[in-house]
Motif scaffolding. Structure first.
Motif, PDB file in Angstrom:
ATOM      1  N   GLU A   1     -15.931 -74.490 -49.676  1.00 13.30           N
ATOM      2  CA  GLU A   1     -16.994 -75.271 -50.341  1.00 13.30           C
ATOM      3  C   GLU A   1     -17.386 -74.927 -51.681  1.00 13.30           C
ATOM      4  O   GLU A   1     -17.813 -75.361 -52.541  1.00 13.30           O
TER       5      GLU A   1
ATOM      6  N   VAL B   1     -14.828 -67.874 -34.987  1.00 12.07           N
ATOM      7  CA  VAL B   1     -15.754 -68.817 -35.524  1.00 12.07           C
ATOM      8  C   VAL B   1     -16.180 -68.244 -36.748  1.00 12.07           C
ATOM      9  O   VAL B   1     -16.625 -68.996 -38.084  1.00 12.07           O
ATOM     10  N   VAL B   2     -16.529 -67.009 -36.867  1.00 15.32           N
ATOM     11  CA  VAL B   2     -17.010 -66.388 -38.036  1.00 15.32           C
ATOM     12  C   VAL B   2     -15.972 -66.467 -39.209  1.00 15.32           C
ATOM     13  O   VAL B   2     -16.324 -66.769 -40.225  1.00 15.32           O
TER      14      VAL B   2
ATOM     15  N   GLN C   1     -13.710 -68.686 -39.369  1.00 22.27           N
ATOM     16  CA  GLN C   1     -13.671 -70.027 -39.973  1.00 22.27           C
ATOM     17  C   GLN C   1     -14.821 -70.607 -40.624  1.00 22.27           C
ATOM     18  O   GLN C   1     -14.607 -71.397 -41.938  1.00 22.27           O
ATOM     19  N   ALA C   2     -15.792 -70.090 -40.486  1.00 20.19           N
ATOM     20  CA  ALA C   2     -16.943 -70.327 -41.154  1.00 20.19           C
ATOM     21  C   ALA C   2     -17.034 -69.848 -42.599  1.00 20.19           C
ATOM     22  O   ALA C   2     -17.137 -70.277 -43.601  1.00 20.19           O
ATOM     23  N   GLN C   3     -16.274 -68.516 -42.568  1.00 18.95           N
ATOM     24  CA  GLN C   3     -16.242 -67.745 -44.062  1.00 18.95           C
ATOM     25  C   GLN C   3     -15.196 -68.633 -44.814  1.00 18.95           C
ATOM     26  O   GLN C   3     -15.412 -68.906 -45.960  1.00 18.95           O
ATOM     27  N   LYS C   4     -14.201 -69.216 -44.225  1.00 17.59           N
ATOM     28  CA  LYS C   4     -13.305 -69.908 -45.017  1.00 17.59           C
ATOM     29  C   LYS C   4     -13.645 -71.375 -45.364  1.00 17.59           C
ATOM     30  O   LYS C   4     -13.714 -71.454 -46.463  1.00 17.59           O
ATOM     31  N   ASP C   5     -14.825 -71.808 -44.643  1.00 13.17           N
ATOM     32  CA  ASP C   5     -15.157 -73.256 -44.983  1.00 13.17           C
ATOM     33  C   ASP C   5     -16.396 -72.955 -45.895  1.00 13.17           C
ATOM     34  O   ASP C   5     -16.309 -73.662 -47.077  1.00 13.17           O
ATOM     35  N   ILE C   6     -16.974 -71.745 -45.853  1.00  8.33           N
ATOM     36  CA  ILE C   6     -18.048 -71.499 -47.113  1.00  8.33           C
ATOM     37  C   ILE C   6     -17.281 -71.193 -48.544  1.00  8.33           C
ATOM     38  O   ILE C   6     -17.513 -71.758 -49.667  1.00  8.33           O
TER      39      ILE C   6
ATOM     40  N   LYS D   1     -15.754 -65.730 -31.020  1.00 11.46           N
ATOM     41  CA  LYS D   1     -16.956 -65.495 -31.979  1.00 11.46           C
ATOM     42  C   LYS D   1     -16.286 -64.848 -33.417  1.00 11.46           C
ATOM     43  O   LYS D   1     -16.707 -65.342 -34.086  1.00 11.46           O
TER      44      LYS D   1
END
Length: 175
Positions: A99, A88-89, A91-96, A85
């Motif tokens: 972007e 994933v959090v 990685q999501a922050q990095k992706d955001i 978890k």
């Protein structure tokens, strides 16, 4: 280990039976058989209770081992899920963030092109001897660029605060 306990009980019953048969008179009548069978019955009953107790304790120990194994497995799954978890959090922050940077870069290019166009129009007005309109257009473009720059600095500072707070996330890891 359990086998030895049961084997000891069986051998003990056989020894007691042999001793009782040897102590009994050589000629057994009906009362002699009853005198021999009653103690043997009670000995067999006591050994049966002994074996039942041994098997109950063995079963209880096995259940405890299985429960302990399941508890360890459950804890391991919880730790792994928490680590996944967290990954994933992150990685999501990095992706955001990635972007957002791409979107800001595109927007900055478009806004820069628009400001360059407005400044070009203002310069064209100045060269065309329309000083008031030209200076007014250049001043408006400069003010808009200053406001845009100031807003960009605020967004950058707030993003740095978010990044610093996300670095404080602690990851649970076990070996």
């Amino acid at each position: 280990m359990q086998l030895l306990k049961f084997l000891l009980g069986i051998i003990l019953v056989q020894l007691i039976t042999v001793v009782l048969v040897m102590l009994s008179p050589s000629e057994l009548d009906s009362t002699g058989v009853i005198r021999l069978s009653i103690p043997l019955f009670f000995i067999a009953l006591m050994v049966a209770f002994w074996f039942a107790s041994l098997s109950a304790h063995h079963r209880k120990d096995e259940v405890e081992k299985v429960k302990s194994s399941f508890a360890q497995e459950r804890e391991k799954l919880k730790v792994n899920a928490e680590r996944a978890k967290t990954r994933v959090v992150k990685q999501a922050q990095k992706d955001i963030a990635k972007e957002a940077k791409v979107t800001h870069a595109k927007a900055n290019f478009k806004v820069g092109a628009a400001f360059a166009g407005v400044l070009g129009v203002g310069a064209l007005f100045v060269f065309a001897q329309m000083m008031t309109a030209g200076l007014l257009t250049i001043a408006a473009a400069g003010g808009a660029m200053g406001g845009y720059y100031w807003r960009g600095k605020r967004v950058t500072n707030s993003n740095q605060l978010l990044e610093n707070s996300s670095k404080n996330i602690k990851v649970i890891e076990s070996k």
